[in-house]
Design an enzyme around this catalytic site. Sequence first.
Site, PDB file in Angstrom:
ATOM      1  N   ASP A 139     -13.293   0.970   4.755  1.00 31.94           N
ATOM      2  CA  ASP A 139     -12.316   1.882   5.359  1.00 31.94           C
ATOM      3  C   ASP A 139     -12.787   2.464   6.689  1.00 31.94           C
ATOM      4  O   ASP A 139     -12.453   3.601   7.027  1.00 31.94           O
ATOM      5  CB  ASP A 139     -12.002   3.013   4.364  1.00 31.94           C
ATOM      6  CG  ASP A 139     -10.812   3.863   4.786  1.00 31.94           C
ATOM      7  OD1 ASP A 139      -9.918   3.332   5.462  1.00 31.94           O
ATOM      8  OD2 ASP A 139     -10.787   5.067   4.446  1.00 31.94           O
ATOM      9  N   LYS A 148       0.855  -1.198   0.000  1.00 34.09           N
ATOM     10  CA  LYS A 148       0.000   0.000   0.000  1.00 34.09           C
ATOM     11  C   LYS A 148       0.887   1.242   0.000  1.00 34.09           C
ATOM     12  O   LYS A 148       1.840   1.341   0.776  1.00 34.09           O
ATOM     13  CB  LYS A 148      -0.889  -0.006   1.247  1.00 34.09           C
ATOM     14  CG  LYS A 148      -1.598   1.311   1.575  1.00 34.09           C
ATOM     15  CD  LYS A 148      -2.811   1.545   0.703  1.00 34.09           C
ATOM     16  CE  LYS A 148      -3.622   2.752   1.177  1.00 34.09           C
ATOM     17  NZ  LYS A 148      -4.312   2.534   2.455  1.00 34.09           N
TER      18      LYS A 148
END
Length: 406
Positions: free
Chosen positions: A317, A184
């Site tokens: 998220d 990421k």
Amino acid sequence: MPTILTNANLLDVDAGEIVGVRHIVIEGNRIKEISDTPVTGSGDVIDLKGKTLMPGLIDAHVHISAYTANLADLPYQSPFYVAARTIEILGGMLDRGFTTVRDVGGGEFGMARAQAEGSVRGPRIYFGGKALSPSAGHGDMRKPGQDTQDAGYSVPSLGRICNGVDEVRSAARDEIRRGANHIKIMANGGIASPTDRIDSDQFSEDEISAIVDEASMANIYVVAHAYTARSVERAVRNGVRSIEHGNLLDENTVGFMKEKGAYLVPTLATYRGLKDEGVAAGLPTALAAKIDKVLDAGIRAVEMAHRAGVPMAYGTDLLGAMHYRQLTEFDLRGGVVPAADLLRSATVTGAALLQCEGEIGRIAPGYLADLIAFEGDPLADISIMGRLAETLALVMQDGKVVRSAF
């Protein structure tokens, strides 16, 4: 002994239709047989009594250790305390029907191993370790007057700081060494970080390209936090495969993503959650003002991406006390994405993104027995999915019943 699920109203996510009553034989942790006639033989029989049966859900954007929305506070907490709160979060995800999650910052090899070994009750975890961030980037939680940030790997945090091509290569290799399923990067400003702006690009293109190169050599891929069209275009042009959020996309960039085969993982649930209760959940008041810049634009980005045919996975998220909102993404996207496509985003599309086609995301012989059963037809009424936490009759993960009303 095999497990036999009888009288299941099978939802075929590929076809986008309920194909009728089926009987499923499960041996070990995999689906052995699907029959349209009753199955004979011994085994543990569970009569689903006409309940809808579909694959277990996949959330492709979670932060399993984010028990608070004040991410700058995480490094000052005991790793044992954070682990305990993480286990609590994981159990809630499983009870909502999510049998697999992709953690894109904070989740690591230890918790993934504990879950795989059966020590922790929760979804299967695909992890990337700590997200890579430049100084002053979305993973830099230092306040303006703070010079140092503890970089010890055992210190709880969602990200790590690295600058320059040599450092980012080293950081990527370190995450790969620890078993990362993806890398990421923070390619754009964010809400929860104290010193960057939503519209700031992060990492040079040389740095992004170097990280992608390292991931490619390890046969994994790169995930990028990005909101603006410019940041998304920079990331995709340099080989990033998965764009997280993408709220401020435009038509040209959506077309470019389609051309390059990039995925989009919208996370509308977190913006609605942060708007409604972010400050109460720990988000510093000074950062809450950033939310409005991305909240309204998110649904338009989803609509554009769907119209262009960009593959979209399901993501949320969520942070802090807002994890209970995990199923609300179905409601938020439901106004612009057809129900069949939305169900695919949380099953087969998510599996393709995670590079585990043939393993999860479908009900078919040879696939892992990750299954959920509930009342009603979500193809006719997608709001059923938003209420699953209360109505799930069965959750099966890896061939084991982990929640049952039977």
